[in-house]
Write an enzyme that holds these catalytic residues in place. Structure first.
Site, PDB file in Angstrom:
ATOM      1  N   ASN A 151      13.058 -26.300   6.424  1.00  0.00           N
ATOM      2  CA  ASN A 151      12.587 -26.049   7.787  1.00  0.00           C
ATOM      3  C   ASN A 151      11.149 -26.542   7.881  1.00  0.00           C
ATOM      4  O   ASN A 151      10.206 -25.816   7.593  1.00  0.00           O
ATOM      5  CB  ASN A 151      12.696 -24.550   8.087  1.00  0.00           C
ATOM      6  CG  ASN A 151      12.250 -24.197   9.489  1.00  0.00           C
ATOM      7  OD1 ASN A 151      11.644 -24.989  10.190  1.00  0.00           O
ATOM      8  ND2 ASN A 151      12.537 -22.982   9.902  1.00  0.00           N
ATOM      9  N   LYS A 171       9.159 -24.278   5.466  1.00  0.00           N
ATOM     10  CA  LYS A 171       9.890 -23.118   4.974  1.00  0.00           C
ATOM     11  C   LYS A 171      11.162 -23.602   4.282  1.00  0.00           C
ATOM     12  O   LYS A 171      11.705 -24.648   4.617  1.00  0.00           O
ATOM     13  CB  LYS A 171      10.223 -22.169   6.117  1.00  0.00           C
ATOM     14  CG  LYS A 171       8.999 -21.623   6.825  1.00  0.00           C
ATOM     15  CD  LYS A 171       9.385 -20.745   8.002  1.00  0.00           C
ATOM     16  CE  LYS A 171       8.142 -20.283   8.752  1.00  0.00           C
ATOM     17  NZ  LYS A 171       8.470 -19.476   9.945  1.00  0.00           N
ATOM     18  N   ARG A 229      16.070 -28.498   9.665  1.00  0.00           N
ATOM     19  CA  ARG A 229      15.713 -28.193  11.044  1.00  0.00           C
ATOM     20  C   ARG A 229      15.163 -29.459  11.687  1.00  0.00           C
ATOM     21  O   ARG A 229      14.153 -30.011  11.247  1.00  0.00           O
ATOM     22  CB  ARG A 229      14.652 -27.094  11.101  1.00  0.00           C
ATOM     23  CG  ARG A 229      14.167 -26.797  12.518  1.00  0.00           C
ATOM     24  CD  ARG A 229      12.870 -26.027  12.482  1.00  0.00           C
ATOM     25  NE  ARG A 229      12.314 -25.808  13.810  1.00  0.00           N
ATOM     26  CZ  ARG A 229      11.013 -25.688  14.072  1.00  0.00           C
ATOM     27  NH1 ARG A 229      10.140 -25.795  13.096  1.00  0.00           N
ATOM     28  NH2 ARG A 229      10.593 -25.485  15.304  1.00  0.00           N
ATOM     29  N   HIS A 234      12.677 -24.115  19.758  1.00  0.00           N
ATOM     30  CA  HIS A 234      12.765 -22.884  18.969  1.00  0.00           C
ATOM     31  C   HIS A 234      14.163 -22.271  19.028  1.00  0.00           C
ATOM     32  O   HIS A 234      14.343 -21.069  18.825  1.00  0.00           O
ATOM     33  CB  HIS A 234      11.735 -21.850  19.430  1.00  0.00           C
ATOM     34  CG  HIS A 234      10.316 -22.248  19.164  1.00  0.00           C
ATOM     35  ND1 HIS A 234       9.313 -22.110  20.105  1.00  0.00           N
ATOM     36  CD2 HIS A 234       9.731 -22.803  18.083  1.00  0.00           C
ATOM     37  CE1 HIS A 234       8.170 -22.553  19.607  1.00  0.00           C
ATOM     38  NE2 HIS A 234       8.397 -22.991  18.373  1.00  0.00           N
ATOM     39  N   HIS A 270       8.860 -16.042  20.790  1.00  0.00           N
ATOM     40  CA  HIS A 270       8.619 -16.691  19.498  1.00  0.00           C
ATOM     41  C   HIS A 270       7.175 -17.174  19.516  1.00  0.00           C
ATOM     42  O   HIS A 270       6.847 -18.171  20.162  1.00  0.00           O
ATOM     43  CB  HIS A 270       9.580 -17.865  19.283  1.00  0.00           C
ATOM     44  CG  HIS A 270       9.337 -18.591  17.994  1.00  0.00           C
ATOM     45  ND1 HIS A 270      10.152 -18.445  16.895  1.00  0.00           N
ATOM     46  CD2 HIS A 270       8.359 -19.456  17.616  1.00  0.00           C
ATOM     47  CE1 HIS A 270       9.680 -19.185  15.900  1.00  0.00           C
ATOM     48  NE2 HIS A 270       8.590 -19.808  16.327  1.00  0.00           N
ATOM     49  N   GLY A 284       3.912 -18.388  17.375  1.00  0.00           N
ATOM     50  CA  GLY A 284       3.447 -18.920  16.102  1.00  0.00           C
ATOM     51  C   GLY A 284       2.535 -20.097  16.359  1.00  0.00           C
ATOM     52  O   GLY A 284       1.837 -20.154  17.375  1.00  0.00           O
ATOM     53  N   GLY A 285       2.540 -21.069  15.432  1.00  0.00           N
ATOM     54  CA  GLY A 285       1.765 -22.283  15.668  1.00  0.00           C
ATOM     55  C   GLY A 285       2.198 -22.965  16.951  1.00  0.00           C
ATOM     56  O   GLY A 285       1.397 -23.414  17.758  1.00  0.00           O
ATOM     57  N   ARG A 319      -1.934 -26.643  21.080  1.00  0.00           N
ATOM     58  CA  ARG A 319      -1.347 -27.265  22.279  1.00  0.00           C
ATOM     59  C   ARG A 319      -1.727 -26.473  23.519  1.00  0.00           C
ATOM     60  O   ARG A 319      -1.834 -25.249  23.492  1.00  0.00           O
ATOM     61  CB  ARG A 319       0.170 -27.327  22.136  1.00  0.00           C
ATOM     62  CG  ARG A 319       0.658 -28.413  21.208  1.00  0.00           C
ATOM     63  CD  ARG A 319       2.143 -28.298  20.934  1.00  0.00           C
ATOM     64  NE  ARG A 319       2.405 -27.611  19.677  1.00  0.00           N
ATOM     65  CZ  ARG A 319       3.605 -27.236  19.264  1.00  0.00           C
ATOM     66  NH1 ARG A 319       4.666 -27.465  20.015  1.00  0.00           N
ATOM     67  NH2 ARG A 319       3.753 -26.629  18.111  1.00  0.00           N
ATOM     68  N   ASP A 375      -5.778 -20.967  14.225  1.00  0.00           N
ATOM     69  CA  ASP A 375      -5.087 -19.943  13.439  1.00  0.00           C
ATOM     70  C   ASP A 375      -5.456 -18.559  13.969  1.00  0.00           C
ATOM     71  O   ASP A 375      -6.636 -18.174  13.952  1.00  0.00           O
ATOM     72  CB  ASP A 375      -5.453 -20.074  11.962  1.00  0.00           C
ATOM     73  CG  ASP A 375      -4.550 -19.269  11.046  1.00  0.00           C
ATOM     74  OD1 ASP A 375      -4.403 -18.049  11.279  1.00  0.00           O
ATOM     75  OD2 ASP A 375      -3.991 -19.850  10.107  1.00  0.00           O
ATOM     76  N   MET A 376      -4.453 -17.815  14.426  1.00  0.00           N
ATOM     77  CA  MET A 376      -4.709 -16.494  15.002  1.00  0.00           C
ATOM     78  C   MET A 376      -5.383 -15.563  14.005  1.00  0.00           C
ATOM     79  O   MET A 376      -6.207 -14.720  14.378  1.00  0.00           O
ATOM     80  CB  MET A 376      -3.403 -15.888  15.517  1.00  0.00           C
ATOM     81  CG  MET A 376      -3.554 -14.548  16.215  1.00  0.00           C
ATOM     82  SD  MET A 376      -4.569 -14.615  17.726  1.00  0.00           S
ATOM     83  CE  MET A 376      -3.407 -15.400  18.860  1.00  0.00           C
ATOM     84  N   ARG A 377      -5.062 -15.687  12.717  1.00  0.00           N
ATOM     85  CA  ARG A 377      -5.674 -14.825  11.711  1.00  0.00           C
ATOM     86  C   ARG A 377      -7.183 -15.031  11.662  1.00  0.00           C
ATOM     87  O   ARG A 377      -7.959 -14.059  11.557  1.00  0.00           O
ATOM     88  CB  ARG A 377      -5.047 -15.106  10.344  1.00  0.00           C
ATOM     89  CG  ARG A 377      -3.578 -14.751  10.251  1.00  0.00           C
ATOM     90  CD  ARG A 377      -2.929 -15.341   9.006  1.00  0.00           C
ATOM     91  NE  ARG A 377      -2.861 -16.804   9.069  1.00  0.00           N
ATOM     92  CZ  ARG A 377      -2.235 -17.559   8.171  1.00  0.00           C
ATOM     93  NH1 ARG A 377      -1.630 -16.990   7.138  1.00  0.00           N
ATOM     94  NH2 ARG A 377      -2.217 -18.884   8.303  1.00  0.00           N
ATOM     95  N   GLY A 397       4.044 -13.258  16.358  1.00  0.00           N
ATOM     96  CA  GLY A 397       4.796 -12.159  16.959  1.00  0.00           C
ATOM     97  C   GLY A 397       5.182 -11.086  15.964  1.00  0.00           C
ATOM     98  O   GLY A 397       5.204  -9.893  16.289  1.00  0.00           O
ATOM     99  N   GLU A 424      15.542 -18.599  10.862  1.00  0.00           N
ATOM    100  CA  GLU A 424      16.041 -19.926  11.208  1.00  0.00           C
ATOM    101  C   GLU A 424      16.893 -20.510  10.084  1.00  0.00           C
ATOM    102  O   GLU A 424      17.911 -21.157  10.335  1.00  0.00           O
ATOM    103  CB  GLU A 424      14.857 -20.848  11.518  1.00  0.00           C
ATOM    104  CG  GLU A 424      14.104 -20.456  12.774  1.00  0.00           C
ATOM    105  CD  GLU A 424      12.793 -21.202  12.949  1.00  0.00           C
ATOM    106  OE1 GLU A 424      12.450 -21.540  14.091  1.00  0.00           O
ATOM    107  OE2 GLU A 424      12.107 -21.430  11.925  1.00  0.00           O
TER     108      GLU A 424
END
Length: 400
Positions: A10, A17, A101, A189, A216, A218-219, A249, A291-293, A338, A387
């Site tokens: 993926n 992944k 994927r 997604h 969903h 994420g990035g 984006r 990056d949200m973190r 999420g 996924e």
């Protein structure tokens, strides 16, 4: 006799992944219960990290200063150092197929397909519609084919889940002949939404057939409105650029702004593409990171503004999708943000309190599956997606 195994690759815009399943466990209507091996290679603040869980349930982690993105090298690493009998157990047989994927299937591919040279060429022609994903996905195909030339390579498509949508939901208000040429909303997604759809009946019973919105996040981020566990409406459109604010984006934007950049600022298509795909979203607003973190840990006001814009975007589009699907019976958060960001879930749910949704702060902070109070008219959940499990199901069905 060792059971033949199925490798799922993926390759996304921010991570690779992977999972290895016994093929015998991938037949039937339910997601396979356990993988023999599962993990990912992702990047955080420029450092690539490999994490995986082996057949004994032990979690491992290695870090490298090398940036991720060399798909061929990463696939070689997985095949050489991880996917071995020692890690997968003596019951694992040879790899019988590799599932990939692939983000965009266009109008032609609405179910899993064996990748032949002609299919590979058709998918390559769609590269411009998903520039962050189609290339890496096909690079994974090429790397696995080079290492396992006699093993079937199977494409599983993110766009396929949305093929059930009505024509009206997929149509832009553009001249009809352009729509007929394939310029329409596709949605993405889909493998993630399919995985959540598999998980909803045990969680919600008959209510799972109602109006469900899955976020969903994420990035890349999007929403999907389900009825009868099928896609009715989604936020991404012709490309994976539309809809929510994302990591790098922009999400929904006035097309007149793009025209202005071309005619008045004299920006060329390459500059605009780079801006909208790579330099916008959380990264563009914060000026720090996508990056949200990193943003959640930063005291910088620009980082906090980026998070606020992101959560406002999610809440705004949930309201729009609720109108599309005729209500809201449950809300599900999935994806890297999420599933793991209690703050994002809290801010989104608080913005939706007018619907009657009542967040349970303690459950949310603890990362429990249900994050709302028991008497909330609309339950909300944090569910990890799978996924790779969906890819395994689709591949096993195709091989059968």
């Amino acid at each position: 006799m060792p059971s033949p195994t199925l490798l799922c690759l993926n390759t996304g815009s921010a991570s690779l992944k992977f999972a290895l399943f016994k093929l015998d466990n991938c037949h039937g209507p339910h997601l396979p219960e356990a993988a023999q091996l599962r993990g990912e290679i992702d990047s955080h603040d420029g450092q690539a990290t490999l994490r995986w869980t082996d057949a004994q349930g032990q979690t491992h982690r290695t870090a490298s200063s090398d940036p991720r993105g060399d798909i061929a090298a990463e696939v070689d690493t997985l095949l050489d150092t991880l996917i071995t009998p020692a890690l997968c157990g003596p019951s694992c047989g040879p790899i019988a197929a590799v599932a990939h994927r692939i983000v965009h299937g266009g109008t032609t591919f609405t179910s899993a397909q064996r990748i032949t040279p002609s299919v590979r060429a058709a998918l390559d022609a769609l590269r411009s519609l998903a520039p962050l994903h189609q290339g890496p996905g096909l690079a994974g195909v090429d790397a696995a084919t080079a290492r396992l030339p006699d093993v079937p390579q199977i494409a599983c498509f993110d766009t396929a889940f949305h093929a059930t949508q009505a024509d009206l939901a997929r149509r832009y208000a553009i001249p009809r002949d352009w729509h007929d040429k394939g310029f329409k909303r596709y949605g993405f997604h889909g493998l993630s939404y399919d995985a959540i759809a598999h998980k909803l009946p045990p969680l919600l019973g008959e209510r799972a057939q109602g109006a469900i919105i899955v976020a969903h996040l994420g990035g890349g981020s999007s929403l999907c409105g389900l009825r009868g566990l099928r896609s009715v409406s989604t936020t991404m459109g012709f490309t994976a650029l539309d809809g929510l604010v994302m990591s790098t984006r922009c999400g929904t934007i006035d097309p007149g702004l793009v025209l202005h950049w071309i005619t008045e600022e004299h920006l060329d298509p390459q500059r605009i593409t780079a801006m909208l795909y790579h330099d916008s979203g959380l990264k563009g607003v914060s000026g720090l990171s996508g990056d949200m973190r990193t943003l959640e840990a930063s005291p910088d006001a620009r980082a906090q503004e980026a998070i606020a814009l992101f959560t406002a975007s999610v809440a705004h589009h949930i309201g729009a999708l609720a109108a599309d699907i005729g209500g809201l019976d449950a809300l599900v958060f999935t994806g890297g943000i999420g599933t793991h960001s209690a703050r994002v879930r809290q801010e989104v749910c608080n913005a939706l309190s007018w619907l009657g949704l009542r967040l349970d702060p303690l459950s949310n902070a603890a990362g429990q599956t249900c994050i709302t109070h028991g008497n909330s008219p609309i339950p909300a959940f944090a569910l990890p997606t799978d996924e790779e499990g969906v890819m395994a199901l689709q591949t096993a069905a195709l091989l059968a």
